[in-house]
Write a protein that holds these residues in place. Structure first.
Motif, PDB file in Angstrom:
ATOM      1  N   LEU A  14      -2.181   4.283 -16.904  1.00 63.06           N
ATOM      2  CA  LEU A  14      -1.054   3.668 -16.198  1.00 63.06           C
ATOM      3  C   LEU A  14      -1.537   2.564 -15.279  1.00 63.06           C
ATOM      4  N   ASN A  15      -0.774   1.481 -15.226  1.00 59.74           N
ATOM      5  CA  ASN A  15      -0.997   0.518 -14.162  1.00 59.74           C
ATOM      6  C   ASN A  15      -0.686   1.216 -12.843  1.00 59.74           C
ATOM      7  N   GLN A  16      -1.258   0.730 -11.788  1.00 53.03           N
ATOM      8  CA  GLN A  16      -1.130   1.398 -10.498  1.00 53.03           C
ATOM      9  C   GLN A  16       0.284   1.437  -9.946  1.00 53.03           C
ATOM     10  N   ASP A  17       1.166   0.596 -10.434  1.00 52.26           N
ATOM     11  CA  ASP A  17       2.527   0.573  -9.906  1.00 52.26           C
ATOM     12  C   ASP A  17       3.549   1.106 -10.904  1.00 52.26           C
ATOM     13  N   VAL A  18       3.100   1.931 -11.848  1.00 53.38           N
ATOM     14  CA  VAL A  18       3.976   2.516 -12.861  1.00 53.38           C
ATOM     15  C   VAL A  18       3.966   4.032 -12.703  1.00 53.38           C
ATOM     16  N   TYR A  19       5.159   4.603 -12.687  1.00 54.63           N
ATOM     17  CA  TYR A  19       5.242   6.062 -12.662  1.00 54.63           C
ATOM     18  C   TYR A  19       6.061   6.534 -13.853  1.00 54.63           C
ATOM     19  N   LEU A  20       5.810   7.771 -14.255  1.00 51.47           N
ATOM     20  CA  LEU A  20       6.505   8.348 -15.396  1.00 51.47           C
ATOM     21  C   LEU A  20       7.954   8.642 -15.025  1.00 51.47           C
ATOM     22  N   MET A  21       8.836   8.292 -15.915  1.00 50.99           N
ATOM     23  CA  MET A  21      10.252   8.596 -15.728  1.00 50.99           C
ATOM     24  C   MET A  21      10.474  10.057 -16.096  1.00 50.99           C
ATOM     25  N   PRO A  22      11.447  10.687 -15.477  1.00 51.66           N
ATOM     26  CA  PRO A  22      11.698  12.092 -15.780  1.00 51.66           C
ATOM     27  C   PRO A  22      12.263  12.309 -17.187  1.00 51.66           C
ATOM     28  N   GLU A  23      12.935  11.300 -17.737  1.00 51.55           N
ATOM     29  CA  GLU A  23      13.469  11.447 -19.078  1.00 51.55           C
ATOM     30  C   GLU A  23      12.322  11.488 -20.073  1.00 51.55           C
ATOM     31  N   GLY A  24      12.607  11.959 -21.223  1.00 50.17           N
ATOM     32  CA  GLY A  24      11.578  12.013 -22.245  1.00 50.17           C
ATOM     33  C   GLY A  24      10.994  13.393 -22.340  1.00 50.17           C
ATOM     34  N   ARG A  25      10.189  13.575 -23.350  1.00 49.47           N
ATOM     35  CA  ARG A  25       9.625  14.886 -23.613  1.00 49.47           C
ATOM     36  C   ARG A  25       8.125  14.800 -23.486  1.00 49.47           C
ATOM     37  N   TRP A  26       7.658  14.567 -22.267  1.00 50.43           N
ATOM     38  CA  TRP A  26       6.238  14.375 -22.004  1.00 50.43           C
ATOM     39  C   TRP A  26       5.422  15.615 -22.317  1.00 50.43           C
ATOM     40  N   ALA A  27       6.021  16.781 -22.200  1.00 45.29           N
ATOM     41  CA  ALA A  27       5.282  18.024 -22.404  1.00 45.29           C
ATOM     42  C   ALA A  27       4.961  18.270 -23.875  1.00 45.29           C
ATOM     43  N   GLU A  28       5.574  17.537 -24.779  1.00 47.94           N
ATOM     44  CA  GLU A  28       5.338  17.771 -26.215  1.00 47.94           C
ATOM     45  C   GLU A  28       4.221  16.919 -26.758  1.00 47.94           C
ATOM     46  N   GLN A  87       0.838  -1.198   0.000  1.00 45.66           N
ATOM     47  CA  GLN A  87       0.000   0.000   0.000  1.00 45.66           C
ATOM     48  C   GLN A  87       0.877   1.253   0.000  1.00 45.66           C
ATOM     49  N   LEU A  88       1.942   1.254   0.773  1.00 44.35           N
ATOM     50  CA  LEU A  88       2.865   2.391   0.807  1.00 44.35           C
ATOM     51  C   LEU A  88       3.569   2.568  -0.538  1.00 44.35           C
ATOM     52  N   GLU A  89       3.904   1.466  -1.179  1.00 42.21           N
ATOM     53  CA  GLU A  89       4.529   1.540  -2.503  1.00 42.21           C
ATOM     54  C   GLU A  89       3.583   2.200  -3.507  1.00 42.21           C
ATOM     55  N   LEU A  90       2.325   1.822  -3.473  1.00 43.86           N
ATOM     56  CA  LEU A  90       1.343   2.406  -4.397  1.00 43.86           C
ATOM     57  C   LEU A  90       1.138   3.887  -4.120  1.00 43.86           C
ATOM     58  N   LEU A  91       1.171   4.275  -2.865  1.00 40.19           N
ATOM     59  CA  LEU A  91       1.068   5.704  -2.519  1.00 40.19           C
ATOM     60  C   LEU A  91       2.276   6.480  -3.031  1.00 40.19           C
ATOM     61  N   GLU A  92       3.444   5.881  -2.970  1.00 40.75           N
ATOM     62  CA  GLU A  92       4.650   6.538  -3.481  1.00 40.75           C
ATOM     63  C   GLU A  92       4.587   6.708  -4.996  1.00 40.75           C
ATOM     64  N   VAL A  93       4.097   5.717  -5.697  1.00 44.77           N
ATOM     65  CA  VAL A  93       3.928   5.826  -7.151  1.00 44.77           C
ATOM     66  C   VAL A  93       2.951   6.955  -7.472  1.00 44.77           C
ATOM     67  N   LEU A  94       1.862   7.026  -6.745  1.00 42.93           N
ATOM     68  CA  LEU A  94       0.878   8.093  -6.928  1.00 42.93           C
ATOM     69  C   LEU A  94       1.527   9.456  -6.712  1.00 42.93           C
ATOM     70  N   ARG A  95       2.296   9.593  -5.641  1.00 41.65           N
ATOM     71  CA  ARG A  95       2.976  10.861  -5.334  1.00 41.65           C
ATOM     72  C   ARG A  95       3.910  11.260  -6.478  1.00 41.65           C
ATOM     73  N   ARG A  96       4.705  10.322  -6.957  1.00 43.89           N
ATOM     74  CA  ARG A  96       5.651  10.631  -8.040  1.00 43.89           C
ATOM     75  C   ARG A  96       4.936  11.091  -9.301  1.00 43.89           C
ATOM     76  N   ASN A  97       3.829  10.457  -9.620  1.00 42.07           N
ATOM     77  CA  ASN A  97       3.095  10.850 -10.827  1.00 42.07           C
ATOM     78  C   ASN A  97       2.442  12.221 -10.674  1.00 42.07           C
ATOM     79  N   VAL A  98       1.898  12.509  -9.519  1.00 39.77           N
ATOM     80  CA  VAL A  98       1.272  13.820  -9.304  1.00 39.77           C
ATOM     81  C   VAL A  98       2.322  14.930  -9.352  1.00 39.77           C
ATOM     82  N   LEU A  99       3.511  14.655  -8.855  1.00 41.76           N
ATOM     83  CA  LEU A  99       4.573  15.668  -8.823  1.00 41.76           C
ATOM     84  C   LEU A  99       5.337  15.791 -10.134  1.00 41.76           C
ATOM     85  N   HIS A 100       5.099  14.888 -11.072  1.00 38.72           N
ATOM     86  CA  HIS A 100       5.824  14.925 -12.348  1.00 38.72           C
ATOM     87  C   HIS A 100       5.518  16.233 -13.076  1.00 38.72           C
TER      88      HIS A 100
END
Length: 147
Positions: free
Chosen positions: A133-147, A57-70
């Motif tokens: 996204l699957n619940q345990d996948v977060y976006l990596m900082p690399e890449g050009r997501w904004a485009e 459960q804590l792992e899933l919350l961390e993934v959620l946090r990382r995605n929201v902060l991306h």
């Protein structure tokens, strides 16, 4: 874990659509066979220890946090079976207070399916760039997501 995206990257109109198992409620919790303390060593029935449930459960919350902060994410739509306990937990997390305008917790009273995601996106995210996204996948900082 992945590193946070540099703040210089501009936010886009990228919407994330995902779920998060809530192991403590009836929808997901009743699928878990919790090992009795002494039976944990026995392999008669597949079971999981409570400590592992909490860790997941804590792992899933961390993934959620990382995605929201991306930096490329403008909003995240979280489809959950039991919204009130998830919202109650989120309200206790420091990062949530600053980003709660971006995180939409949507109670759907069941486990989401691919059909659920498509129906939700078709109704609420038309014209947006949506990433499922699957619940345990977060976006990596690399890449050009904004485009």
């Amino acid at each position: 874990p992945a590193m946070a995206t540099p703040a210089a990257e501009a936010r886009s109109d990228l919407s994330l659509l995902t779920t998060m198992q809530w192991f403590y409620g009836p929808t997901w919790g009743n699928t878990l066979q919790i090992c009795p303390e002494r039976a944990a060593l026995s392999r008669r029935k597949p079971c999981v220890k409570w400590v592992n449930v909490h860790a997941r459960q804590l792992e899933l919350l961390e993934v959620l946090r990382r995605n929201v902060l991306h930096a490329a994410v403008s909003d995240l739509h979280l489809l959950v079976a039991e919204a009130p306990p998830v919202e109650a937990l989120l309200s206790r997390l420091r990062w949530y207070e600053k980003r709660k305008h971006m995180l939409h917790v949507v109670g759907i009273a069941e486990r989401p399916s691919f059909r659920t995601y498509l129906a939700y996106a078709s109704r609420h995210l038309v014209g947006r760039t949506v990433v499922f996204l699957n619940q345990d996948v977060y976006l990596m900082p690399e890449g050009r997501w904004a485009e």
